[in-house]
Design a protein around this motif. Structure first.
Motif, PDB file in Angstrom:
ATOM      1  N   ASN A 161      -6.482   8.276  -0.685  1.00  0.00           N
ATOM      2  CA  ASN A 161      -5.140   8.625  -0.228  1.00  0.00           C
ATOM      3  C   ASN A 161      -4.049   7.701  -0.737  1.00  0.00           C
ATOM      4  N   GLY A 162      -4.429   6.644  -1.457  1.00  0.00           N
ATOM      5  CA  GLY A 162      -3.382   5.734  -1.892  1.00  0.00           C
ATOM      6  C   GLY A 162      -3.859   4.596  -2.761  1.00  0.00           C
ATOM      7  N   PHE A 212       3.986   8.992  -3.472  1.00  0.00           N
ATOM      8  CA  PHE A 212       3.357   8.035  -2.579  1.00  0.00           C
ATOM      9  C   PHE A 212       4.423   7.134  -1.954  1.00  0.00           C
ATOM     10  N   TYR A 260       0.840  -1.196   0.000  1.00  0.00           N
ATOM     11  CA  TYR A 260       0.000   0.000   0.000  1.00  0.00           C
ATOM     12  C   TYR A 260       0.875   1.246   0.000  1.00  0.00           C
ATOM     13  N   ARG A 292       0.878   5.333   0.270  1.00  0.00           N
ATOM     14  CA  ARG A 292       0.063   6.436   0.777  1.00  0.00           C
ATOM     15  C   ARG A 292       0.623   7.774   0.296  1.00  0.00           C
ATOM     16  N   LYS A 293      -0.290   8.664  -0.086  1.00  0.00           N
ATOM     17  CA  LYS A 293       0.096   9.995  -0.537  1.00  0.00           C
ATOM     18  C   LYS A 293       0.843  10.726   0.583  1.00  0.00           C
ATOM     19  N   GLN A 330       5.741   3.888   0.678  1.00  0.00           N
ATOM     20  CA  GLN A 330       5.573   2.615   1.393  1.00  0.00           C
ATOM     21  C   GLN A 330       6.790   2.468   2.298  1.00  0.00           C
TER      22      GLN A 330
END
Length: 257
Positions: A198-199, A69, A9, A11-12, A71
Motif C-alpha cells: 500500500n505504500g 500516494f 511513509y 500511502r496509496k 503523507q
C-alpha cells in the motif's frame, strides 16, 4: 517511530478509510461542453453518449487513485487532544508521539530531493466531493478538524522511467539511478524504499536536522521515552523528547523552544 528511523511513509490514496479520497467532479459542465463540440464536429466518428463519456472519466479518476500516494500532517500551532485520540489512540495507549516540523522547512526538503511529480498543500474542505475541482487536496467537511496539510506524490512518471510496467510498488527497488532520455531521471533515487503493498518510504536526507520537536504525553512510560531518545541520538537528531499535557491549549512553538 518509523518516521524517525526510516523516513516519510506515503500511502496509496485508494487504500484510505475515506473512500471519497481522490474523487472530484470528473464530468462537469466543461467536460459536457467538450463532448458536445467533439460529437458535433464528427471528430469521434459515431457520437459518444453522455453516459458513456461520464463512465470513462470515472474510470480514469479511479485509475488515478492507484498512482497517487499521500503523507499527511496536522497544521496547527495549538495542541489537539482530538488528533492524539484519533491517530495515537491515547485512551488505550499512553505511548504515542508527534513529530513537529515547519511547513516551510518541509517544502525546502521536498524541493531539494523530489524534483517533479509532487505537491505539498493545505487541504480544502467541501460539502460535496463529487463537485470538487481538485481530487487530492479536498476532503469532506466532516474532516475539517484535521487541519490537514499533505504531500501527494503521483508515481505515474516513475513508470516511464522504468523498463518494466509497474505491477506493484516493489519494483521501485529496481529503479535506482535509471538513465532516462540521456540524463538522470529526476525522481528515481535511493531515497525511495519499498514498504508494503500500500505504500513506500521516502528517506529524505537531512530530515534529522529539520525536525524541531518530538512530543509525548506526560504520562507515557519511561521506557518509551528512553527508546525514542536513543533513536534520536543514533540518528543524529539534535533534539530530545519533551513531555506535554495533551489536554492543554498551549502553543507548540513555546513547547519546543
Amino acid at each position: 517511530m518509523s518516521f524517525l528511523t526510516e523516513g516519510l511513509y506515503f500511502r496509496k490514496i485508494s487504500e484510505f478509510e475515506d473512500k471519497t479520497e481522490g474523487e472530484f467532479q470528473h464530468f462537469g459542465p466543461l467536460q459536457e461542453q467538450i463532448l458536445k463540440i467533439m460529437n458535433d464536429s464528427g471528430m469521434l466518428g459515431a457520437p459518444v453518449p453522455k453516459v458513456k463519456a461520464k463512465s470513462l472519466t470515472e474510470e480514469l479518476m479511479n485509475f488515478d487513485k492507484g498512482f497517487n500516494f499521500i503523507q499527511s500532517w496536522h497544521k496547527s500551532e495549538i495542541m489537539s487532544r482530538k488528533m492524539w485520540s484519533e491517530y495515537s489512540g491515547i485512551e488505550n495507549n499512553i505511548d504515542g508521539a508527534i513529530i513537529v516540523i515547519s511547513p516551510f522547512t518541509m517544502d525546502i526538503l521536498l524541493r531539494k530531493n523530489l524534483l517533479t511529480s509532487w505537491e505539498f498543500k493545505v487541504v480544502d474542505y467541501v460539502n460535496d466531493k463529487s463537485r470538487a475541482r481538485n481530487a487530492f487536496f479536498t476532503k469532506h467537511e466532516d474532516y475539517r478538524w484535521e487541519k490537514e496539510e499533505r504531500i501527494c506524490i503521483d508515481i505515474k512518471k516513475l513508470i516511464f522511467g522504468n523498463k518494466n510496467i509497474l505491477p506493484e510498488m516493489a519494483c521501485l527497488n529496481s529503479m535506482r539511478n535509471y538513465n532516462f532520455r540521456g540524463g538522470n531521471f529526476p525522481f528515481v533515487k535511493d531515497i525511495f524504499k519499498y514498504k508494503d503493498e500500500n505504500g513506500f518510504i521516502v528517506d529524505i536526507p537531512d530530515l534529522n536536522k529539520s525536525v524541531e520537536g518530538v512530543l509525548v504525553p506526560n504520562n507515557c512510560s519511561s521506557d518509551f521515552e528512553s527508546e525514542i531518545n536513543d533513536i534520536l541520538i543514533s540518528k543524529k537528531y539534535n533534539i530530545k523528547v519533551k513531555r506535554v499535557n495533551v489536554d492543554s491549549l498551549e502553543n507548540i512553538n513555546n513547547i519546543i523552544q
